[in-house]
Write an enzyme that holds these catalytic residues in place. Sequence first.
Site, PDB file in Angstrom:
ATOM      1  N   LYS A  78      69.581  12.959   5.321  1.00 52.70           N
ATOM      2  CA  LYS A  78      69.825  12.152   6.514  1.00 52.70           C
ATOM      3  C   LYS A  78      71.011  11.225   6.254  1.00 52.70           C
ATOM      4  CE  LYS A  78      66.936   9.172   9.554  1.00 52.70           C
ATOM      5  NZ  LYS A  78      65.555   8.653   9.740  1.00 52.70           N
ATOM      6  N   SER A 153      63.355   9.804  14.225  1.00 50.06           N
ATOM      7  CA  SER A 153      64.801   9.725  14.140  1.00 50.06           C
ATOM      8  C   SER A 153      65.420  10.724  13.166  1.00 50.06           C
ATOM      9  CB  SER A 153      65.220   8.314  13.725  1.00 50.06           C
ATOM     10  OG  SER A 153      64.759   8.038  12.407  1.00 50.06           O
ATOM     11  N   SER A 177      59.300   8.846  11.836  1.00 49.20           N
ATOM     12  CA  SER A 177      60.575   9.563  11.880  1.00 49.20           C
ATOM     13  C   SER A 177      60.705  10.779  10.975  1.00 49.20           C
ATOM     14  CB  SER A 177      61.725   8.616  11.564  1.00 49.20           C
ATOM     15  OG  SER A 177      62.075   7.934  12.724  1.00 49.20           O
TER      16      SER A 177
HETATM   17  N1  GLN Z   1      60.438   6.266  16.880  1.00 47.15           N
HETATM   18  C1  GLN Z   1      60.165   5.074  16.135  1.00 47.15           C
HETATM   19  C2  GLN Z   1      61.227   4.055  16.443  1.00 47.15           C
HETATM   20  O1  GLN Z   1      62.020   4.334  17.256  1.00 47.15           O
HETATM   21  C3  GLN Z   1      60.135   5.376  14.676  1.00 47.15           C
HETATM   22  C4  GLN Z   1      61.468   5.541  14.078  1.00 47.15           C
HETATM   23  C5  GLN Z   1      61.443   5.724  12.602  1.00 47.15           C
HETATM   24  O2  GLN Z   1      60.409   6.052  12.018  1.00 47.15           O
HETATM   25  N2  GLN Z   1      62.563   5.438  11.991  1.00 47.15           N
HETATM   26  O3  GLN Z   1      61.268   2.988  15.910  1.00 47.15           O
END
Ligand code: GLN
Length: 485
Positions: A78, A153, A177
């Site tokens: 990532k 994400s 995420s």
């Molecule tokens: N979807 C969640 C957020 O927007 C989790 C994102 C993540 O785990 N980085 O914060």
Amino acid sequence: MELNNLTISKLRQKLADGELTSVELTRACLERIAATNGKVNSFITVCEKAALAAAEAADRRIAAGDAAPLTGIPLAVKDIFNTLDVRTTCGSKILDNYVSPYDATVIAKLREQGAVIVGKLNMDEFAMGSSNENSAAGPVLNPWDLQRVPGGSSGGSAAAVAARQVSATLGTDTGGSIRQPAAHCGVVGLKPTYGRVSRFGVIAYASSLDQVGPLAGNVEDCALLLGAVAGYDPADSTSVDTPVPDYLTTLKEGVKGKKIGLPKEYFIEGLDPDVKKSVAAAIATYQQLGAEIIEVSLPHTDYAVACYYLIATAEASSNLARYDGVRFGVRKDAGEGLVGMYRQTRAAGFGDEVKRRIMLGTYALSSGYYDAYYLKAQKVRTLIREDFFAAFEQVDLLLTPVAPTPAFKIGEKVNDPLQMYLSDIFTIPVNLAGTCGISLPCGMSHEGLPIGLQLLGKPFAEAEILQAAWAFENATDWGGKFPEL
Ligand code: GLN
């Protein structure tokens, strides 16, 4: 492109037997990326030259009989991990062309092992999102259906595995995420216990929640990659000094006699019927495998999403204060003084969702509101954590859906942040509790979209959830399926 369908252990065997070189394998991955990235947009940066150089070095190491488990294996990460040789954008315009002066600890560990890092993967900006639509590099498309989101994400990390661009990737998980995109793309993803993997050199979103973890095409590869990056790091004071077990040696021990809890708050109205059906079938499979299924309760589940969006945004507003146009990345300055420069840089550099969260977080932390919002959320967080510990007195692990629905359509939720936030309803509580969870394929919707199963474990019980995941993967046909592209 058969090579790309092999597991890491098969590839290792071929490399060791001299049937294949890392250079050949790396070229095959680079070709696959070139042929498919236009469709899925999973890579922000492909490092062809550096990858081939690393592959040559790996081949020399293998020839010298000095191979580590990941030597010569192409992987991708990532774009949230700092890398010395290539830019780290975190999916944001504000870090466009930012090159870190050092490697994140997990990157250094992969390099030490001789892994070949082929590139940096697309993601929601600063890891804020559930659909990968919040990226300055454009959305990632789900390899199973290009009209749909891959989840977020770490959408690029999941899509790259599903599209067989690489065998495995690293992502991060603050509220789901890793697990949610893994579920939407039909791959395996693991969020380790808070403190299990170093976050030194990982761009911070919400520091009390962020964890690094692996995504892969099968449970064994996921276990292998976790073992390669886990462990104490003196450079990260939140990493925990507890030994890393060999996840592979216990992987195949099965689930006979294990107690698996079903938190009743996770089997709610509004759960998509295909998700419900697949998870019910998974429960039956575990029963056949000799596990005991017990209903449990996590009574504060209803408050988890609200609690998370106060804590995560508060921490984000503080973490993102450093992007001021002076120390990192892009600067916009129209000659209106220092404050003007800050304002212009941040206005131009951050996307809408990031701005929304900085505003929410700043508000929750402001004097007069701190006690009512932030402090209260911290107290609720303790209650949620205690729910998990009470449940783990009764059972060894918990079984739940990963997401309420399969992958949704691109654009479907962009104008409705609340709906978007609710897609993480089953993944967020475990980040608040700080313990571990894995997502693995357990079915297909009537529209041919993958469905994920979530197993949650006690703190540092990664070996146990991997074991349960492996047992399921081997008892059913749901694992190791990849779409035609
Ligand atoms: N979807 C969640 C957020 O927007 C989790 C994102 C993540 O785990 N980085 O914060």
